[in-house]
Scaffold this motif. Structure first.
Motif, short mmCIF file in Angstrom:
data_model
loop_
_atom_site.label_atom_id
_atom_site.label_comp_id
_atom_site.label_asym_id
_atom_site.label_seq_id
_atom_site.Cartn_x
_atom_site.Cartn_y
_atom_site.Cartn_z
N ILE A 59 0.13 -13.56 -5.52
CA ILE A 59 1.15 -13.18 -4.86
C ILE A 59 2.77 -14.56 -4.87
N GLU A 60 3.92 -13.67 -4.85
CA GLU A 60 5.07 -15.01 -4.38
C GLU A 60 5.56 -14.93 -3.33
N VAL A 61 6.29 -16.25 -3.18
CA VAL A 61 6.68 -16.46 -1.36
C VAL A 61 8.08 -16.53 -1.43
N ASP A 62 8.96 -16.02 -0.95
CA ASP A 62 10.26 -16.47 -0.32
C ASP A 62 10.72 -17.21 0.54
N TYR A 63 11.03 -18.05 1.58
CA TYR A 63 10.58 -18.11 2.19
C TYR A 63 11.87 -18.34 2.88
N ILE A 64 12.99 -18.22 2.50
CA ILE A 64 14.50 -18.00 2.77
C ILE A 64 14.41 -16.44 3.68
N ASP A 65 14.42 -15.61 2.15
CA ASP A 65 14.37 -14.26 2.01
C ASP A 65 13.22 -13.86 3.16
N LYS A 66 12.14 -14.34 3.64
CA LYS A 66 10.92 -14.00 4.21
C LYS A 66 10.46 -12.98 3.10
N THR A 67 9.47 -12.81 2.65
CA THR A 67 9.34 -11.55 1.75
C THR A 67 8.01 -12.41 0.85
N ILE A 68 7.32 -11.53 0.61
CA ILE A 68 5.97 -11.49 -0.30
C ILE A 68 6.19 -11.12 -1.21
N THR A 69 6.04 -11.61 -2.98
CA THR A 69 5.69 -10.21 -4.10
C THR A 69 4.31 -9.91 -4.48
N LEU A 70 4.21 -9.09 -4.69
CA LEU A 70 3.20 -8.38 -5.89
C LEU A 70 3.66 -8.83 -7.04
N ILE A 71 2.73 -10.18 -8.45
CA ILE A 71 2.77 -10.61 -9.21
C ILE A 71 1.60 -9.91 -10.17
N ARG A 72 0.45 -10.72 -9.47
CA ARG A 72 -0.72 -9.69 -10.80
C ARG A 72 -2.24 -9.40 -9.88
N TYR A 126 0.81 -1.16 0.03
CA TYR A 126 -0.01 0.02 0.38
C TYR A 126 0.63 1.40 -0.26
N ASP A 127 1.69 1.02 0.43
CA ASP A 127 2.97 2.21 0.25
C ASP A 127 2.85 2.31 -1.25
N TYR A 128 3.33 1.09 -1.73
CA TYR A 128 4.01 1.65 -3.35
C TYR A 128 1.90 1.88 -3.90
N TYR A 129 1.26 1.33 -3.54
CA TYR A 129 0.02 2.04 -4.38
C TYR A 129 -0.20 3.36 -4.29
N ASN A 130 0.04 4.31 -2.64
CA ASN A 130 0.09 5.06 -2.57
C ASN A 130 1.52 6.43 -3.04
N GLY A 131 2.51 5.67 -4.03
CA GLY A 131 3.79 5.90 -4.75
C GLY A 131 4.32 6.22 -3.05
N LYS A 132 4.42 6.12 -2.46
CA LYS A 132 5.82 6.21 -1.37
C LYS A 132 6.28 5.48 -1.82
N CYS A 133 6.77 4.46 -2.23
CA CYS A 133 7.88 4.11 -2.60
C CYS A 133 7.49 3.52 -3.86
N ASP A 134 8.71 3.30 -4.36
CA ASP A 134 9.07 2.52 -5.88
C ASP A 134 9.22 0.61 -5.78
N ASP A 135 9.73 0.48 -4.65
CA ASP A 135 10.32 -1.04 -4.51
C ASP A 135 9.60 -1.56 -3.40
N CYS A 136 8.23 -1.09 -3.36
CA CYS A 136 7.57 -1.96 -2.35
C CYS A 136 6.83 -2.91 -2.82
N THR A 137 6.61 -3.44 -3.70
CA THR A 137 6.08 -4.68 -4.24
C THR A 137 6.41 -6.01 -4.14
N THR A 138 7.51 -5.71 -3.60
CA THR A 138 8.44 -7.05 -2.67
C THR A 138 8.12 -6.60 -0.76
#
Length: 217
Positions: free
Chosen positions: A136-149, A43-55
């Motif tokens: 989303i995709e999930v990376d359990y090593i880095d403990k992140t989620i990434t928006l896909i579509r 939601y920081d990405y959606y609101n234009g607060k950051c460009d790389d917050c889709t992960t």
């Protein structure tokens, strides 16, 4: 907010609880959605607060933005419903086969494996609109989620990331009063026509009726 049971109303609770019920029902706690709403999340990405917050990193503390369905989750847990997280489904989609009925909360962000497991289960209660909205995709090593579509990403015209025919985000997600709440049937279960979170704060006939329906469906 923390909910509790009123000891003077145990007769009512016994009608709507599953403490001694043989049915195999599970509630899915939407941890990935909880993560998406946190600081430096989607939601920081959606609101234009950051460009790389889709992960974004797995959430470690409550977000001031996201409380949705946490109250409903507390209420159902108090009444004896078992809970699993969407992490458990993502790691082992077959886990849902252990249950006769699945109750989805505000599970807005899910993986493809989760989407397939949930939509292929024969008996799902989609208690909150806006479920299964973005992939989303999930990376359990880095403990992140990434928006896909989905949620207007990566193209503005993309609403539901799975092109799910039963998506009921609009217009129901923003009806939090639930003055005319109802369940309607879809291919693999039932959906609600409003967002029932606030009902769990009210000790009313509407809440009793909602919980009785959830138990009896």
């Amino acid at each position: 907010l923390t909910l509790g049971l009123n000891p003077n109303k145990m007769d009512i609770y016994n009608e709507i609880a599953v403490w001694n019920d043989p049915q195999r029902t599970v509630v899915v706690y939407p941890y990935f959605t909880y993560t998406a709403y946190n600081e430096l999340g989607f939601y920081d990405y959606y609101n234009g607060k950051c460009d790389d917050c889709t992960t974004t990193k797995f959430a470690q503390k409550p977000s001031p933005l996201y409380t949705s369905s946490g109250i409903g989750h507390q209420g159902l847990t108090l009444l004896g419903y078992r809970t699993i997280t969407d992490i458990e489904i993502d790691k082992d989609p077959s886990i849902l086969q252990n249950f006769d009925k699945v109750i989805m909360l505000h599970g807005e962000y899910v993986t493809r494996g989760m989407f397939d497991a949930i939509t292929n289960h024969p008996k799902v209660i989609y208690l909150y609109p806006n479920a299964l909205y973005a992939e989303i995709e999930v990376d359990y090593i880095d403990k992140t989620i990434t928006l896909i579509r989905g949620h207007n990403y990566p193209d503005q015209e993309i609403a539901n990331g799975f092109d799910w025919e039963f998506d009921n985000t609009h217009p129901y997600e923003f009806d939090s009063e639930c003055l005319d709440m109802d369940f309607y049937q879809i291919k693999n279960g039932w959906m609600t026509n409003c967002y029932p979170e606030n009902l769990f704060l009210l000790n009313t006939t509407d809440l009793f009726n909602l919980l009785k329906i959830i138990k009896d469906l």
